[in-house]
Motif scaffolding. Structure first.
Motif, PDB file in Angstrom:
ATOM      1  N   ALA A  73       0.845  -1.204   0.000  1.00  0.00           N
ATOM      2  CA  ALA A  73       0.000   0.000   0.000  1.00  0.00           C
ATOM      3  C   ALA A  73       0.879   1.253   0.000  1.00  0.00           C
ATOM      4  N   PRO A  74       0.319   2.406  -0.408  1.00  0.00           N
ATOM      5  CA  PRO A  74       1.096   3.649  -0.367  1.00  0.00           C
ATOM      6  C   PRO A  74       1.572   3.958   1.048  1.00  0.00           C
ATOM      7  N   ALA A  75       2.789   4.469   1.163  1.00  0.00           N
ATOM      8  CA  ALA A  75       3.331   4.807   2.475  1.00  0.00           C
ATOM      9  C   ALA A  75       2.633   6.035   3.037  1.00  0.00           C
ATOM     10  N   PRO A  76       2.376   6.072   4.344  1.00  0.00           N
ATOM     11  CA  PRO A  76       1.753   7.245   4.966  1.00  0.00           C
ATOM     12  C   PRO A  76       2.756   8.403   5.023  1.00  0.00           C
ATOM     13  N   PRO A  77       2.273   9.616   5.218  1.00  0.00           N
ATOM     14  CA  PRO A  77       3.185  10.774   5.244  1.00  0.00           C
ATOM     15  C   PRO A  77       4.066  10.839   6.482  1.00  0.00           C
ATOM     16  N   ARG A  78       3.620  10.221   7.568  1.00  0.00           N
ATOM     17  CA  ARG A  78       4.369  10.319   8.824  1.00  0.00           C
ATOM     18  C   ARG A  78       4.001   9.150   9.736  1.00  0.00           C
ATOM     19  N   THR A 130      11.653 -11.882   2.973  1.00  0.00           N
ATOM     20  CA  THR A 130      12.246 -11.374   1.733  1.00  0.00           C
ATOM     21  C   THR A 130      11.851  -9.920   1.485  1.00  0.00           C
ATOM     22  N   ALA A 131      10.583  -9.615   1.742  1.00  0.00           N
ATOM     23  CA  ALA A 131      10.076  -8.270   1.458  1.00  0.00           C
ATOM     24  C   ALA A 131      10.687  -7.205   2.348  1.00  0.00           C
ATOM     25  N   ILE A 132      10.962  -7.527   3.604  1.00  0.00           N
ATOM     26  CA  ILE A 132      11.462  -6.510   4.530  1.00  0.00           C
ATOM     27  C   ILE A 132      12.979  -6.393   4.503  1.00  0.00           C
ATOM     28  N   SER A 133      13.658  -7.414   3.986  1.00  0.00           N
ATOM     29  CA  SER A 133      15.117  -7.366   3.936  1.00  0.00           C
ATOM     30  C   SER A 133      15.565  -6.236   2.997  1.00  0.00           C
ATOM     31  N   GLY A 134      16.434  -5.383   3.492  1.00  0.00           N
ATOM     32  CA  GLY A 134      16.944  -4.297   2.676  1.00  0.00           C
ATOM     33  C   GLY A 134      16.065  -3.064   2.615  1.00  0.00           C
ATOM     34  N   GLN A 135      14.934  -3.073   3.317  1.00  0.00           N
ATOM     35  CA  GLN A 135      14.095  -1.875   3.348  1.00  0.00           C
ATOM     36  C   GLN A 135      14.843  -0.757   4.082  1.00  0.00           C
ATOM     37  N   PRO A 136      14.659   0.488   3.673  1.00  0.00           N
ATOM     38  CA  PRO A 136      15.346   1.590   4.357  1.00  0.00           C
ATOM     39  C   PRO A 136      14.870   1.762   5.785  1.00  0.00           C
ATOM     40  N   ALA A 137      15.741   2.320   6.624  1.00  0.00           N
ATOM     41  CA  ALA A 137      15.430   2.473   8.042  1.00  0.00           C
ATOM     42  C   ALA A 137      14.209   3.355   8.280  1.00  0.00           C
ATOM     43  N   ASP A 138      13.927   4.260   7.352  1.00  0.00           N
ATOM     44  CA  ASP A 138      12.806   5.183   7.541  1.00  0.00           C
ATOM     45  C   ASP A 138      11.547   4.738   6.785  1.00  0.00           C
ATOM     46  N   ARG A 139      11.481   3.477   6.398  1.00  0.00           N
ATOM     47  CA  ARG A 139      10.314   2.976   5.663  1.00  0.00           C
ATOM     48  C   ARG A 139       9.087   3.024   6.555  1.00  0.00           C
ATOM     49  N   LEU A 140       8.030   3.641   6.066  1.00  0.00           N
ATOM     50  CA  LEU A 140       6.773   3.753   6.797  1.00  0.00           C
ATOM     51  C   LEU A 140       5.720   2.856   6.166  1.00  0.00           C
ATOM     52  N   ILE A 141       4.833   2.309   6.990  1.00  0.00           N
ATOM     53  CA  ILE A 141       3.673   1.592   6.485  1.00  0.00           C
ATOM     54  C   ILE A 141       2.442   2.031   7.277  1.00  0.00           C
ATOM     55  N   THR A 142       1.283   1.676   6.769  1.00  0.00           N
ATOM     56  CA  THR A 142       0.024   1.983   7.439  1.00  0.00           C
ATOM     57  C   THR A 142      -0.538   0.699   8.039  1.00  0.00           C
ATOM     58  N   THR A 143      -0.936   0.731   9.312  1.00  0.00           N
ATOM     59  CA  THR A 143      -1.521  -0.437   9.956  1.00  0.00           C
ATOM     60  C   THR A 143      -2.964  -0.622   9.498  1.00  0.00           C
ATOM     61  N   ARG A 144      -3.539  -1.739   9.861  1.00  0.00           N
ATOM     62  CA  ARG A 144      -4.938  -2.004   9.507  1.00  0.00           C
ATOM     63  C   ARG A 144      -5.877  -1.006  10.155  1.00  0.00           C
ATOM     64  N   LEU A 150       6.692   3.282  11.613  1.00  0.00           N
ATOM     65  CA  LEU A 150       7.910   2.780  11.000  1.00  0.00           C
ATOM     66  C   LEU A 150       7.817   1.269  10.845  1.00  0.00           C
ATOM     67  N   LEU A 151       8.285   0.759   9.725  1.00  0.00           N
ATOM     68  CA  LEU A 151       8.283  -0.686   9.517  1.00  0.00           C
ATOM     69  C   LEU A 151       9.027  -1.389  10.648  1.00  0.00           C
ATOM     70  N   SER A 152      10.144  -0.808  11.085  1.00  0.00           N
ATOM     71  CA  SER A 152      10.915  -1.423  12.169  1.00  0.00           C
ATOM     72  C   SER A 152      10.106  -1.517  13.460  1.00  0.00           C
ATOM     73  N   GLU A 153       9.267  -0.518  13.729  1.00  0.00           N
ATOM     74  CA  GLU A 153       8.415  -0.559  14.919  1.00  0.00           C
ATOM     75  C   GLU A 153       7.291  -1.575  14.748  1.00  0.00           C
ATOM     76  N   PHE A 154       6.719  -1.638  13.551  1.00  0.00           N
ATOM     77  CA  PHE A 154       5.646  -2.602  13.311  1.00  0.00           C
ATOM     78  C   PHE A 154       6.163  -4.024  13.430  1.00  0.00           C
ATOM     79  N   MET A 155       7.400  -4.242  13.005  1.00  0.00           N
ATOM     80  CA  MET A 155       7.967  -5.578  13.102  1.00  0.00           C
ATOM     81  C   MET A 155       8.133  -6.027  14.552  1.00  0.00           C
ATOM     82  N   ILE A 156       8.331  -5.086  15.460  1.00  0.00           N
ATOM     83  CA  ILE A 156       8.361  -5.458  16.883  1.00  0.00           C
ATOM     84  C   ILE A 156       7.044  -6.109  17.267  1.00  0.00           C
ATOM     85  N   THR A 157       5.932  -5.528  16.823  1.00  0.00           N
ATOM     86  CA  THR A 157       4.623  -6.092  17.169  1.00  0.00           C
ATOM     87  C   THR A 157       4.426  -7.465  16.544  1.00  0.00           C
TER      88      THR A 157
END
Length: 236
Positions: A73-78, A130-144, A150-157
């Motif tokens: 999905a499109p990345a959120p602005p923040r 595979t999808a998350i490997s190599g993603q930039p540290a500032d990669r953002l995603i939107t939760t459900r 941050l993808l890194s924060e979502f991965m903690i969950t």
């Protein structure tokens, strides 16, 4: 509790994000465990009623698949939240929980057997890895729920889901927890278990089970936690 971790937590040995390491290790171990179970074991009830093991595994698979959905999905602005905020009570009310239960039961009924459920989990976590490997540290995603994170924060969950529901499966099977050291470190930091492990002499797996409500506290343990002003919410 307001659990956070350093945003640049990296393994000194490999330079790889420790959360990614934890996700990979715990997912791989769970796949191994599931591959050894029988159809009868998949039908056992779990500490997450009314789910049996099959339904709980389907729920875990869906939780991991949320990462893939977020990346497509499109990345959120923040980023609006960090990992600890994801489990806020407002989005885990009775209606939301009932919908999660219904979805897992409905989805589980679509699989022909335990082998197919195990294969679906294995395929999903590997695709996600595979999808998350190599993603930039500032990669953002939107939760459900529509939050930017941050993808890194979502991965903690996602590691939290794997570890705590792994404990649920172990309890249902009547076996010792298999929590990997990498994942135990990430979830232990998230739950902030260190003060309790120091004062009560728990090992990390015991502390995770106690802190997440999977294992009961003794009267002495409850008193000591109260003295230390330590409280935990139930996660997963």
């Amino acid at each position: 509790m307001n659990a956070e971790r350093p945003r640049t937590a990296m393994s000194e040995a490999t330079g790889e994000d420790i959360v990614l390491q934890a996700f990979r290790a715990e997912s791989s171990r769970l796949s191994e465990v599931l591959g050894e179970l029988t159809e009868a074991q998949f039908a056992l009830t779990t500490p997450c009623p009314p789910w049996n093991i099959a339904e709980l595994v389907v729920h875990i698979t869906s939780a991991v698949a949320r990462v893939l959905a977020g990346l497509t999905a499109p990345a959120p602005p923040r980023a609006n939240i960090v990992a600890a905020d994801y489990y806020r009570p407002a989005i885990f009310d009775d209606a939301a929980n009932a919908e999660r239960v219904r979805m897992a039961q409905s989805d589980a009924a679509m699989y022909r057997n335990a082998t197919a459920i195990t294969a679906a989990f294995d395929d999903t976590w590997r695709q996600t890895d595979t999808a998350i490997s190599g993603q930039p540290a500032d990669r953002l995603i939107t939760t459900r729920w529509g939050d930017g994170i941050l993808l890194s924060e979502f991965m903690i969950t996602r590691v939290v889901e794997l570890v705590l529901h792994g404990l649920d499966i172990a309890i249902a099977l009547g076996v010792s927890a298999w929590t990997t050291s990498e994942a135990a470190t990430v979830v232990g930091d998230f739950l902030q278990i260190e003060p309790a492990t120091t004062h009560l002499g728990w090992d990390r797996r015991t502390a995770l089970a106690k802190a997440s409500g999977r294992s009961a506290l003794s009267t002495r343990e409850s008193a000591e936690l109260a003295r230390l002003n330590i409280t935990w919410r139930r996660f997963g």
